[in-house]
Design an enzyme around this catalytic site. Structure first.
Site, PDB file in Angstrom:
ATOM      1  N   SER A   1     -10.158  -0.285   6.971  1.00  0.00           N
ATOM      2  CA  SER A   1      -9.547  -0.183   5.643  1.00  0.00           C
ATOM      3  C   SER A   1      -8.842  -1.413   5.116  1.00  0.00           C
ATOM      4  CB  SER A   1      -8.575   0.989   5.602  1.00  0.00           C
ATOM      5  OG  SER A   1      -9.290   2.171   5.402  1.00  0.00           O
TER       6      SER A   1
ATOM      7  N   LYS B   1       0.867  -1.182   0.000  1.00  0.00           N
ATOM      8  CA  LYS B   1       0.000   0.000   0.000  1.00  0.00           C
ATOM      9  C   LYS B   1       0.903   1.232   0.000  1.00  0.00           C
ATOM     10  CE  LYS B   1      -3.880   2.058   2.613  1.00  0.00           C
ATOM     11  NZ  LYS B   1      -4.771   1.924   3.777  1.00  0.00           N
TER      12      LYS B   1
ATOM     13  N   SER C   1      -9.785   2.107   2.789  1.00  0.00           N
ATOM     14  CA  SER C   1      -8.878   2.844   1.944  1.00  0.00           C
ATOM     15  C   SER C   1      -7.868   1.976   1.204  1.00  0.00           C
ATOM     16  CB  SER C   1      -8.108   3.870   2.782  1.00  0.00           C
ATOM     17  OG  SER C   1      -7.305   3.220   3.755  1.00  0.00           O
TER      18      SER C   1
HETATM   19  N1  GLN Z   1     -13.316   4.439   6.146  1.00  0.00           N
HETATM   20  C1  GLN Z   1     -12.768   4.890   7.399  1.00  0.00           C
HETATM   21  C2  GLN Z   1     -12.352   6.325   7.258  1.00  0.00           C
HETATM   22  O1  GLN Z   1     -12.629   6.899   6.267  1.00  0.00           O
HETATM   23  C3  GLN Z   1     -11.620   4.028   7.800  1.00  0.00           C
HETATM   24  C4  GLN Z   1     -10.385   4.297   7.010  1.00  0.00           C
HETATM   25  C5  GLN Z   1      -9.239   3.447   7.418  1.00  0.00           C
HETATM   26  O2  GLN Z   1      -9.401   2.416   8.070  1.00  0.00           O
HETATM   27  N2  GLN Z   1      -8.046   3.914   7.090  1.00  0.00           N
HETATM   28  O3  GLN Z   1     -11.766   6.900   8.111  1.00  0.00           O
END
Ligand code: GLN
Length: 487
Positions: free
Chosen positions: A179, A80, A155
């Protein structure tokens, strides 16, 4: 045989490399070619590290020939783009870091390097890991390989899409509120968020430091066990890293599970759960029962506070973490600043996208004088209440179960204008981060030809048992073997 290399497991590839059936250089070329062939339509990979990958593959082949190395030596994967990689650009999905080349490797990256993995490149992601659909990336959205009009989740959407389309054997991800698990669910792969502190955060660009945790994104629990074994462990450069021996996750996959008590989280099966998703979960549960586990219902009565608490804590921490991007030290710098204030303002205004700005503003507000107690402190107290719910549940059962996401992959653009509905994508994953627990998502029966994710939540440092349960379920089911067509 050579044309099917992308269908093989880590253990299968490792055995093939050792037997001399193929080399890591050949394997690496195979995946680089697949990325070139398919990523144009997916947009899952931001940076390809072709030259470095072939060098690493050559070195891995030498190690293998010398009888050295382990189960990951010579295996190609993607990172990532939130992990700093020495010499290879790290953007975090943001214009702010468009040209950033880190002078050092994140601990996750260096550990995997030491294990002999080959890094093919870096995957697309929501900007600074803020999002549930990969649509906040400065580099454009990732498409879901199951249906390219749909999102891959976020994400870590690039990692999930790449693994689902077999563009790499596996990928790394990070999970602050879901995410790893939510994109794993939406793309039909296995993704594990470890216990907070199990994997070092050093060199992983910080979003919300008290929640962020890195983990593996793979096709099977067995592959995840191999990857986690190499990623996990104490790191003195991360003060929240836990000094505790790493379990032999791969060696424990077949541990006896008969009599294991599994709690279905009542609140995760209520209204808001798509009916098809509910049916998929029930089929998965029926299959699970044949392993001799005991199912019962448990309650996490305060779980509905997790999304509101998270959307105070995460923005508060991000507003502090992202203050380092000031146009002075690294990242985007505006042209011809008039003075220091102009430099700060314009560099940040140009470098950050709308979702990141929204979070910084919410966070700065929640932390401001007079509001700190009402918002931030309150959210921290709610966090304790949520952790207590889990403590009580784990006094009754060994593992908790529920869906990873309320619905399957939604359409691109469907939730972009409605932040609250986007935030609700993580309604079943966020409580786990607030409590710091380990959890995974694995494929369950498909719903209307789209992947669905079964979530298993463990007590602290019970990654081994979670992976064993997922692995044994994957031995008697084939949901994780389903592949999007055309790849
Ligand atoms: N979707 C969540 C957010 O927007 C979690 C994102 C994540 O786990 N990095 O914060």
């Amino acid at each position: 045989m050579m044309s099917d290399l992308h269908l093989m497991s880590i253990a299968g590839l490792s055995a093939g490399l050792r037997a001399g059936d193929f080399t890591s250089v050949e394997l690496t070329r195979h995946f680089l070619q697949r990325i070139q062939q398919f990523d144009g339509e997916l947009n899952a990979v931001l940076t390809l590290a072709e030259e470095q990958a072939l060098e690493q593959a050559k070195a891995a082949d030498e190690r293998i020939r010398a009888g050295d190395g382990g189960p990951l030596t010579g295996i190609p994967l993607l990172h990532k783009d939130i992990f700093c990689t020495q010499g290879v650009r790290t953007t975090c999905g943001s214009r702010m870091l468009d040209n950033f080349i880190s002078p050092y490797d994140a601990t996750v990256v260096s550990r995997l390097k030491d294990a002999g993995v080959v890094m093919l490149g870096k995957t697309n992601m929501d900007e600074f890991a803020m999002g549930s659909s990969n649509e906040t990336s400065f580099y454009g959205p990732v498409k879901n390989p199951w249906d390219r009009e749909r999102v891959p989740g976020g994400s870590s959407g690039g990692s999930a899409a790449a693994v689902a389309a077999r563009l790499a054997v596996a990928a790394t991800g990070t999970d602050t509120g879901g995410s790893i698990r939510q994109p794993a669910a939406l793309c039909g792969i296995t993704g594990l968020k470890p216990t907070y502190g199990r994997v070092s955060r050093y060199g992983m660009i910080a979003f919300a430091s008290s929640l962020d945790q890195a983990g593996p994104m793979t096709r099977s629990a067995e592959d995840a066990a191999h990857l986690l074994g190499a990623m996990a462990g104490f790191d003195e450069r991360d003060s929240t890293s836990v000094d505790r021996p790493v379990d032999d996750y791969a060696g424990q996959l077949n541990q006896p599970l008969k009599g294991l008590k599994i709690g279905m989280v009542k609140e995760f099966f209520g209204e808001g759960l798509n009916p098809g998703m509910n049916a998929s979960m029930q089929t998965a549960i029926d299959t699970l029962k044949t392993l001799g586990v005991e199912m019962r219902e448990v309650s996490l009565p305060n779980s509905h506070y997790s999304v509101p608490a998270y959307y105070v804590v995460a923005p508060a921490e991000c507003s502090s973490n992202l203050s380092r991007f000031d146009g002075v030290r690294f990242g985007h710098r505006c042209e011809n600043p008039q003075d220091l204030e102009d430099l700060y303002k314009r560099s940040r205004a140009e470098g950050f996208g709308p979702e990141v700005k929204r979070r910084i503003m919410i966070g700065a507000y929640a932390l401001s004088a007079g509001y700190y107690d009402a918002y931030y402190l309150k959210a921290q107290q709610v966090r304790q209440v949520i952790a207590d719910d889990f403590r009580q549940a784990f006094a009754e059962v060994d593992i908790l179960l529920g869906p990873a996401s309320p619905e399957t992959a939604f359409r691109l653009g469907e939730k972009s204008d409605d932040p609250v509905s986007m935030y609700l994508s993580d309604i079943y994953t966020i409580a786990v981060n607030l409590a710091g627990l380990p959890a995974l998502s694995m494929p369950a029966p498909m719903v209307d030809e789209l992947p669905a994710g079964l979530q298993l939540i463990g007590n602290y440092f019970e990654e081994g048992r979670l992976l064993a349960l997922a692995h044994q379920l994957q031995q008697i089911s084939d949901w994780h073997r389903q592949m999007p067509s055309g790849y």
